[in-house]
Design an enzyme around this catalytic site. Structure first.
Site, mmCIF file in Angstrom:
data_model
loop_
_atom_site.group_PDB
_atom_site.id
_atom_site.type_symbol
_atom_site.label_atom_id
_atom_site.label_comp_id
_atom_site.label_asym_id
_atom_site.label_seq_id
_atom_site.Cartn_x
_atom_site.Cartn_y
_atom_site.Cartn_z
ATOM 1 N N SER A 1 -12.973 28.641 -8.977
ATOM 2 C CA SER A 1 -11.723 29.395 -9.091
ATOM 3 C C SER A 1 -10.828 28.730 -10.135
ATOM 4 O O SER A 1 -11.218 28.636 -11.302
ATOM 5 C CB SER A 1 -11.043 29.490 -7.723
ATOM 6 N N THR A 2 -9.666 28.220 -9.736
ATOM 7 C CA THR A 2 -8.727 27.617 -10.691
ATOM 8 C C THR A 2 -9.382 26.470 -11.454
ATOM 9 O O THR A 2 -9.903 25.547 -10.854
ATOM 10 C CB THR A 2 -7.483 27.098 -9.951
ATOM 11 N N HIS B 1 -13.273 33.391 -9.603
ATOM 12 C CA HIS B 1 -12.115 34.213 -9.234
ATOM 13 C C HIS B 1 -11.306 34.547 -10.487
ATOM 14 O O HIS B 1 -10.648 33.680 -11.049
ATOM 15 C CB HIS B 1 -11.214 33.474 -8.246
ATOM 16 N N MET C 1 -8.819 26.557 -5.745
ATOM 17 C CA MET C 1 -7.957 26.511 -4.564
ATOM 18 C C MET C 1 -8.644 27.149 -3.369
ATOM 19 O O MET C 1 -9.506 28.000 -3.516
ATOM 20 C CB MET C 1 -6.652 27.264 -4.841
ATOM 21 N N ASP D 1 -13.057 29.166 -0.321
ATOM 22 C CA ASP D 1 -14.119 30.156 -0.524
ATOM 23 C C ASP D 1 -15.431 29.444 -0.828
ATOM 24 O O ASP D 1 -15.490 28.550 -1.671
ATOM 25 C CB ASP D 1 -13.742 31.096 -1.678
#
Length: 355
Positions: A171-172, A198, A292, A295
Protein backbone atom coordinates in the site's frame (compact mmCIF):
# COMPACT_ATOMS: atom_id res chain seq x y z
CA UNK A 1 -3.65 7.93 14.52
CA UNK A 2 -0.42 7.37 16.46
CA UNK A 3 1.48 10.57 17.13
CA UNK A 4 4.99 10.51 15.66
CA UNK A 5 6.25 14.02 16.49
CA UNK A 6 6.95 16.42 19.36
CA UNK A 7 6.47 19.73 17.52
CA UNK A 8 4.13 20.96 14.83
CA UNK A 9 4.75 19.69 11.30
CA UNK A 10 5.62 22.68 9.12
CA UNK A 11 4.06 22.37 5.66
CA UNK A 12 4.49 24.34 2.44
CA UNK A 13 1.44 24.11 0.14
CA UNK A 14 2.22 24.47 -3.59
CA UNK A 15 -0.63 24.86 -6.10
CA UNK A 16 -1.39 27.26 -8.95
CA UNK A 17 -5.03 27.48 -7.84
CA UNK A 18 -5.72 30.02 -5.10
CA UNK A 19 -8.83 28.04 -4.20
CA UNK A 20 -6.84 24.81 -3.73
CA UNK A 21 -4.15 26.58 -1.70
CA UNK A 22 -6.85 27.91 0.62
CA UNK A 23 -8.71 24.60 0.96
CA UNK A 24 -5.57 22.53 1.64
CA UNK A 25 -4.21 25.13 4.06
CA UNK A 26 -7.49 25.21 5.98
CA UNK A 27 -7.57 21.41 6.22
CA UNK A 28 -4.00 21.19 7.51
CA UNK A 29 -4.25 24.15 9.87
CA UNK A 30 -7.34 22.51 11.34
CA UNK A 31 -5.16 19.76 12.78
CA UNK A 32 -3.44 20.59 16.06
CA UNK A 33 -0.18 18.95 14.98
CA UNK A 34 0.24 20.72 11.64
CA UNK A 35 1.12 24.30 10.68
CA UNK A 36 1.06 25.66 7.13
CA UNK A 37 4.11 27.97 7.10
CA UNK A 38 3.34 29.39 3.64
CA UNK A 39 1.92 28.69 0.20
CA UNK A 40 3.44 28.91 -3.28
CA UNK A 41 1.65 29.48 -6.59
CA UNK A 42 4.16 27.79 -8.90
CA UNK A 43 7.36 25.77 -8.99
CA UNK A 44 9.70 28.77 -9.04
CA UNK A 45 7.94 30.29 -6.04
CA UNK A 46 8.11 26.93 -4.23
CA UNK A 47 11.86 26.56 -4.66
CA UNK A 48 12.53 30.02 -3.22
CA UNK A 49 10.28 29.39 -0.23
CA UNK A 50 11.77 25.96 0.47
CA UNK A 51 15.23 27.51 0.63
CA UNK A 52 13.96 30.23 2.94
CA UNK A 53 11.55 28.31 5.20
CA UNK A 54 12.91 24.73 5.24
CA UNK A 55 9.49 23.09 5.72
CA UNK A 56 9.10 19.55 7.07
CA UNK A 57 6.72 18.46 4.28
CA UNK A 58 5.66 19.88 0.90
CA UNK A 59 2.36 19.33 -0.91
CA UNK A 60 3.00 19.75 -4.63
CA UNK A 61 0.49 20.02 -7.45
CA UNK A 62 1.39 17.90 -10.48
CA UNK A 63 0.06 20.29 -13.13
CA UNK A 64 1.19 23.92 -12.92
CA UNK A 65 2.13 26.50 -15.59
CA UNK A 66 5.74 27.56 -16.03
CA UNK A 67 7.38 24.85 -13.96
CA UNK A 68 5.17 21.82 -13.41
CA UNK A 69 5.27 19.49 -10.42
CA UNK A 70 7.71 17.01 -11.98
CA UNK A 71 10.25 19.70 -12.88
CA UNK A 72 9.83 21.32 -9.47
CA UNK A 73 10.33 17.98 -7.71
CA UNK A 74 13.64 17.43 -9.48
CA UNK A 75 14.83 20.87 -8.40
CA UNK A 76 13.66 20.28 -4.84
CA UNK A 77 15.66 17.05 -4.75
CA UNK A 78 18.79 19.11 -5.42
CA UNK A 79 18.08 21.31 -2.40
CA UNK A 80 17.48 18.52 0.10
CA UNK A 81 15.30 15.58 1.01
CA UNK A 82 12.14 17.29 2.18
CA UNK A 83 9.26 14.77 1.90
CA UNK A 84 6.89 15.65 -0.95
CA UNK A 85 3.25 14.58 -1.31
CA UNK A 86 1.87 15.13 -4.82
CA UNK A 87 -1.65 16.33 -5.65
CA UNK A 88 -2.97 14.86 -8.88
CA UNK A 89 -6.05 14.94 -11.06
CA UNK A 90 -7.61 11.59 -11.97
CA UNK A 91 -6.70 11.70 -15.66
CA UNK A 92 -4.40 9.55 -17.80
CA UNK A 93 -1.85 12.39 -17.94
CA UNK A 94 -2.22 13.01 -14.21
CA UNK A 95 -1.71 9.33 -13.41
CA UNK A 96 1.38 9.03 -15.62
CA UNK A 97 2.92 12.16 -14.11
CA UNK A 98 2.14 10.95 -10.59
CA UNK A 99 3.79 7.57 -11.12
CA UNK A 100 6.83 9.37 -12.54
CA UNK A 101 6.87 11.66 -9.50
CA UNK A 102 6.86 8.64 -7.18
CA UNK A 103 9.77 7.23 -9.16
CA UNK A 104 11.57 10.57 -8.81
CA UNK A 105 11.26 10.65 -5.03
CA UNK A 106 7.77 11.83 -4.04
CA UNK A 107 6.52 10.00 -0.97
CA UNK A 108 2.87 9.59 -1.86
CA UNK A 109 0.02 11.28 -3.70
CA UNK A 110 -3.48 12.58 -3.11
CA UNK A 111 -6.08 12.60 -5.87
CA UNK A 112 -8.22 15.65 -6.46
CA UNK A 113 -11.95 14.83 -6.63
CA UNK A 114 -13.65 15.35 -9.99
CA UNK A 115 -15.81 17.90 -8.17
CA UNK A 116 -13.19 20.25 -6.72
CA UNK A 117 -15.65 21.46 -4.05
CA UNK A 118 -15.50 17.98 -2.48
CA UNK A 119 -11.82 18.51 -1.65
CA UNK A 120 -12.59 19.49 1.92
CA UNK A 121 -14.93 16.54 2.59
CA UNK A 122 -14.39 14.52 5.75
CA UNK A 123 -12.69 11.50 4.11
CA UNK A 124 -10.46 13.57 1.82
CA UNK A 125 -9.46 15.86 4.70
CA UNK A 126 -8.58 12.82 6.82
CA UNK A 127 -6.50 11.37 3.96
CA UNK A 128 -4.56 14.62 3.46
CA UNK A 129 -3.74 14.98 7.16
CA UNK A 130 -2.79 11.31 7.47
CA UNK A 131 -0.44 11.40 4.50
CA UNK A 132 1.28 14.57 5.72
CA UNK A 133 1.95 12.90 9.07
CA UNK A 134 3.28 9.75 7.42
CA UNK A 135 5.56 11.81 5.15
CA UNK A 136 6.90 13.72 8.15
CA UNK A 137 7.82 10.49 9.91
CA UNK A 138 9.67 8.88 7.01
CA UNK A 139 12.95 7.10 7.39
CA UNK A 140 15.72 8.43 5.16
CA UNK A 141 16.02 4.85 3.83
CA UNK A 142 13.13 5.72 1.55
CA UNK A 143 15.38 7.94 -0.54
CA UNK A 144 18.06 5.34 -1.25
CA UNK A 145 16.32 3.63 -4.16
CA UNK A 146 18.30 3.31 -7.38
CA UNK A 147 17.44 4.72 -10.78
CA UNK A 148 16.46 2.09 -13.32
CA UNK A 149 17.02 2.33 -17.05
CA UNK A 150 14.27 1.73 -19.58
CA UNK A 151 14.75 -1.74 -21.03
CA UNK A 152 14.22 -3.14 -24.51
CA UNK A 153 12.95 -6.69 -24.24
CA UNK A 154 11.33 -9.40 -26.26
CA UNK A 155 7.72 -9.95 -25.24
CA UNK A 156 7.10 -13.68 -24.82
CA UNK A 157 3.80 -15.50 -24.51
CA UNK A 158 4.85 -17.31 -21.34
CA UNK A 159 3.90 -20.80 -20.21
CA UNK A 160 0.30 -21.18 -19.02
CA UNK A 161 1.30 -24.25 -16.99
CA UNK A 162 2.62 -22.12 -14.13
CA UNK A 163 4.95 -23.86 -11.67
CA UNK A 164 5.17 -21.12 -9.01
CA UNK A 165 3.03 -18.16 -7.97
CA UNK A 166 4.44 -15.07 -6.27
CA UNK A 167 1.80 -12.93 -4.56
CA UNK A 168 2.61 -9.41 -3.37
CA UNK A 169 0.49 -7.08 -1.27
CA UNK A 170 1.44 -3.46 -0.60
CA UNK A 171 0.00 0.00 0.00
CA UNK A 172 1.60 3.31 1.10
CA UNK A 173 5.13 3.46 -0.33
CA UNK A 174 4.43 0.48 -2.56
CA UNK A 175 4.82 2.06 -6.02
CA UNK A 176 8.39 3.04 -5.19
CA UNK A 177 9.14 -0.16 -3.26
CA UNK A 178 8.02 -2.31 -6.20
CA UNK A 179 10.76 -0.66 -8.26
CA UNK A 180 13.27 -2.29 -5.93
CA UNK A 181 11.77 -5.74 -6.42
CA UNK A 182 10.26 -6.33 -9.87
CA UNK A 183 13.12 -4.92 -12.04
CA UNK A 184 15.54 -7.28 -10.26
CA UNK A 185 13.65 -10.42 -11.31
CA UNK A 186 15.33 -12.22 -14.27
CA UNK A 187 13.38 -12.76 -17.49
CA UNK A 188 13.59 -16.56 -17.15
CA UNK A 189 12.05 -16.64 -13.67
CA UNK A 190 10.03 -19.79 -13.05
CA UNK A 191 6.97 -18.00 -11.69
CA UNK A 192 4.06 -15.72 -12.38
CA UNK A 193 3.49 -12.67 -10.15
CA UNK A 194 0.22 -11.19 -8.89
CA UNK A 195 0.28 -7.80 -7.16
CA UNK A 196 -2.33 -5.91 -5.19
CA UNK A 197 -1.27 -2.29 -4.72
CA UNK A 198 -3.79 -0.04 -3.01
CA UNK A 199 -4.32 2.69 -5.60
CA UNK A 200 -7.28 4.52 -7.14
CA UNK A 201 -8.69 3.52 -10.50
CA UNK A 202 -6.63 4.90 -13.37
CA UNK A 203 -3.28 4.84 -11.58
CA UNK A 204 -2.52 1.12 -11.65
CA UNK A 205 -2.23 1.06 -15.45
CA UNK A 206 0.42 3.80 -15.34
CA UNK A 207 2.21 1.93 -12.55
CA UNK A 208 2.22 -1.27 -14.62
CA UNK A 209 3.55 0.55 -17.68
CA UNK A 210 6.29 2.20 -15.61
CA UNK A 211 7.39 -1.13 -14.09
CA UNK A 212 7.22 -2.86 -17.47
CA UNK A 213 9.56 -0.26 -18.98
CA UNK A 214 12.25 -0.86 -16.35
CA UNK A 215 11.88 -4.64 -15.82
CA UNK A 216 13.17 -7.74 -17.59
CA UNK A 217 9.85 -9.53 -17.18
CA UNK A 218 6.48 -8.45 -18.55
CA UNK A 219 4.34 -6.24 -16.31
CA UNK A 220 0.73 -5.42 -17.10
CA UNK A 221 -2.53 -4.35 -15.51
CA UNK A 222 -4.62 -7.48 -15.07
CA UNK A 223 -7.59 -8.11 -17.37
CA UNK A 224 -10.70 -10.12 -16.63
CA UNK A 225 -10.59 -13.80 -17.72
CA UNK A 226 -6.95 -13.75 -18.86
CA UNK A 227 -4.86 -16.87 -18.29
CA UNK A 228 -1.92 -16.49 -15.90
CA UNK A 229 1.47 -17.14 -17.52
CA UNK A 230 5.02 -17.65 -16.34
CA UNK A 231 7.23 -14.57 -16.64
CA UNK A 232 4.36 -12.13 -16.26
CA UNK A 233 3.44 -9.70 -13.50
CA UNK A 234 -0.27 -8.88 -13.15
CA UNK A 235 -1.28 -5.78 -11.17
CA UNK A 236 -4.85 -5.58 -9.91
CA UNK A 237 -6.67 -2.61 -11.47
CA UNK A 238 -7.69 0.13 -9.06
CA UNK A 239 -11.24 -0.34 -7.74
CA UNK A 240 -11.38 -4.03 -8.74
CA UNK A 241 -10.73 -7.13 -6.65
CA UNK A 242 -8.39 -9.58 -8.40
CA UNK A 243 -9.43 -13.21 -7.90
CA UNK A 244 -7.60 -16.30 -9.15
CA UNK A 245 -9.62 -19.29 -10.36
CA UNK A 246 -8.83 -22.74 -11.72
CA UNK A 247 -9.07 -22.98 -15.49
CA UNK A 248 -8.88 -25.85 -18.00
CA UNK A 249 -5.84 -28.14 -18.26
CA UNK A 250 -4.24 -27.19 -14.93
CA UNK A 251 -4.08 -23.50 -15.75
CA UNK A 252 -5.17 -20.51 -13.67
CA UNK A 253 -7.04 -17.42 -14.77
CA UNK A 254 -7.83 -13.98 -13.37
CA UNK A 255 -11.31 -12.77 -12.51
CA UNK A 256 -11.94 -9.10 -11.75
CA UNK A 257 -14.91 -8.22 -9.55
CA UNK A 258 -16.67 -5.21 -8.11
CA UNK A 259 -17.59 -7.05 -4.93
CA UNK A 260 -17.75 -4.75 -1.88
CA UNK A 261 -14.44 -3.45 -0.48
CA UNK A 262 -12.90 -5.49 2.32
CA UNK A 263 -11.53 -3.43 5.20
CA UNK A 264 -12.01 -0.35 3.04
CA UNK A 265 -9.91 -1.78 0.20
CA UNK A 266 -10.75 -2.68 -3.38
CA UNK A 267 -8.52 -4.29 -4.50
CA UNK A 268 -7.92 -6.27 -1.33
CA UNK A 269 -4.78 -8.30 -0.65
CA UNK A 270 -6.73 -10.71 1.58
CA UNK A 271 -9.28 -11.43 -1.15
CA UNK A 272 -6.54 -12.19 -3.69
CA UNK A 273 -4.65 -14.42 -1.22
CA UNK A 274 -7.75 -16.35 -0.21
CA UNK A 275 -8.79 -16.90 -3.83
CA UNK A 276 -5.39 -18.41 -4.63
CA UNK A 277 -5.65 -20.64 -1.57
CA UNK A 278 -9.00 -21.94 -2.84
CA UNK A 279 -7.40 -23.18 -6.07
CA UNK A 280 -5.34 -25.74 -4.14
CA UNK A 281 -2.14 -24.48 -5.79
CA UNK A 282 0.89 -25.42 -3.67
CA UNK A 283 4.03 -23.61 -4.86
CA UNK A 284 3.32 -20.15 -3.49
CA UNK A 285 5.41 -17.25 -2.22
CA UNK A 286 3.47 -14.43 -0.55
CA UNK A 287 5.21 -11.14 0.26
CA UNK A 288 3.74 -8.36 2.40
CA UNK A 289 5.39 -5.01 1.80
CA UNK A 290 5.09 -1.43 3.09
CA UNK A 291 1.62 -0.14 3.81
CA UNK A 292 -0.87 1.07 6.41
CA UNK A 293 -3.29 -1.23 8.18
CA UNK A 294 -3.34 -5.01 8.15
CA UNK A 295 -4.55 -6.08 4.70
CA UNK A 296 -3.05 -9.47 3.83
CA UNK A 297 -2.62 -10.76 7.38
CA UNK A 298 -5.68 -13.03 7.26
CA UNK A 299 -4.68 -14.21 3.80
CA UNK A 300 -1.15 -15.25 4.81
CA UNK A 301 -2.54 -17.39 7.62
CA UNK A 302 -4.78 -19.22 5.17
CA UNK A 303 -2.04 -19.60 2.56
CA UNK A 304 0.33 -21.05 5.17
CA UNK A 305 -2.23 -23.46 6.65
CA UNK A 306 -3.90 -24.68 3.44
CA UNK A 307 -1.18 -24.31 0.80
CA UNK A 308 2.09 -24.40 2.79
CA UNK A 309 3.12 -21.07 1.27
CA UNK A 310 6.45 -19.34 1.91
CA UNK A 311 5.68 -16.00 3.58
CA UNK A 312 7.98 -12.96 3.33
CA UNK A 313 7.58 -9.62 5.13
CA UNK A 314 9.47 -6.39 4.52
CA UNK A 315 11.40 -5.23 7.56
CA UNK A 316 10.56 -2.09 9.52
CA UNK A 317 13.69 -0.11 8.64
CA UNK A 318 12.99 -0.19 4.88
CA UNK A 319 9.23 0.44 5.07
CA UNK A 320 7.55 3.78 4.50
CA UNK A 321 4.83 2.50 6.83
CA UNK A 322 5.44 -0.65 8.89
CA UNK A 323 1.74 -1.47 9.17
CA UNK A 324 0.89 -4.36 6.88
CA UNK A 325 4.20 -6.21 7.42
CA UNK A 326 3.99 -5.73 11.20
CA UNK A 327 0.49 -7.21 11.40
CA UNK A 328 1.54 -10.09 9.14
CA UNK A 329 4.56 -10.82 11.35
CA UNK A 330 2.32 -10.86 14.43
CA UNK A 331 0.36 -13.78 12.91
CA UNK A 332 3.38 -16.02 13.51
CA UNK A 333 3.34 -17.49 9.98
CA UNK A 334 5.99 -15.27 8.37
CA UNK A 335 9.10 -17.25 7.39
CA UNK A 336 11.41 -14.39 6.41
CA UNK A 337 11.62 -10.75 7.51
CA UNK A 338 13.97 -8.94 5.17
CA UNK A 339 14.99 -5.49 3.91
CA UNK A 340 13.32 -4.28 0.72
CA UNK A 341 16.53 -4.69 -1.29
CA UNK A 342 16.64 -8.42 -0.46
CA UNK A 343 13.04 -9.36 -1.28
CA UNK A 344 13.79 -10.21 -4.93
CA UNK A 345 16.72 -12.42 -3.85
CA UNK A 346 14.55 -14.27 -1.35
CA UNK A 347 11.89 -14.85 -3.99
CA UNK A 348 14.44 -16.19 -6.46
CA UNK A 349 15.91 -18.58 -3.89
CA UNK A 350 12.50 -20.22 -3.68
CA UNK A 351 11.20 -20.19 -7.27
CA UNK A 352 14.42 -20.33 -9.32
CA UNK A 353 14.58 -19.92 -13.11
CA UNK A 354 12.64 -21.57 -15.92
CA UNK A 355 14.85 -24.14 -17.68
Amino acid sequence: MEKYYEKKIRVLVVDDSAFMRKVISDILDGDEDIEVVDTAKNGFDAIEKVRELRPDVITLDVKMPGMDGLACLKELNKIGKTPVVMLSSVTKEGAEATIQALADGAIDFITKPSNIFEMNGVEKSKEIIEKIKIANNLSKNFYSTEKHKVRNKNVNNGDSNVQNLVLIGTSTGGPKALQDVIPLIPENVNAAFLIVQHMPAGFTKSLAERLDNISKINVKEAEDSEVIRTGYVYIAPGDYHMIVEKHVENTLKIKLTKDPPLGGHRPSVDIMFESVSNTGFKNIVAAIMTGMGGDGSEGVKILKKINGAHIIAQDEASCVVFGMPRVAILTGVVDIVTPLKEISNEIMKIVGVHK
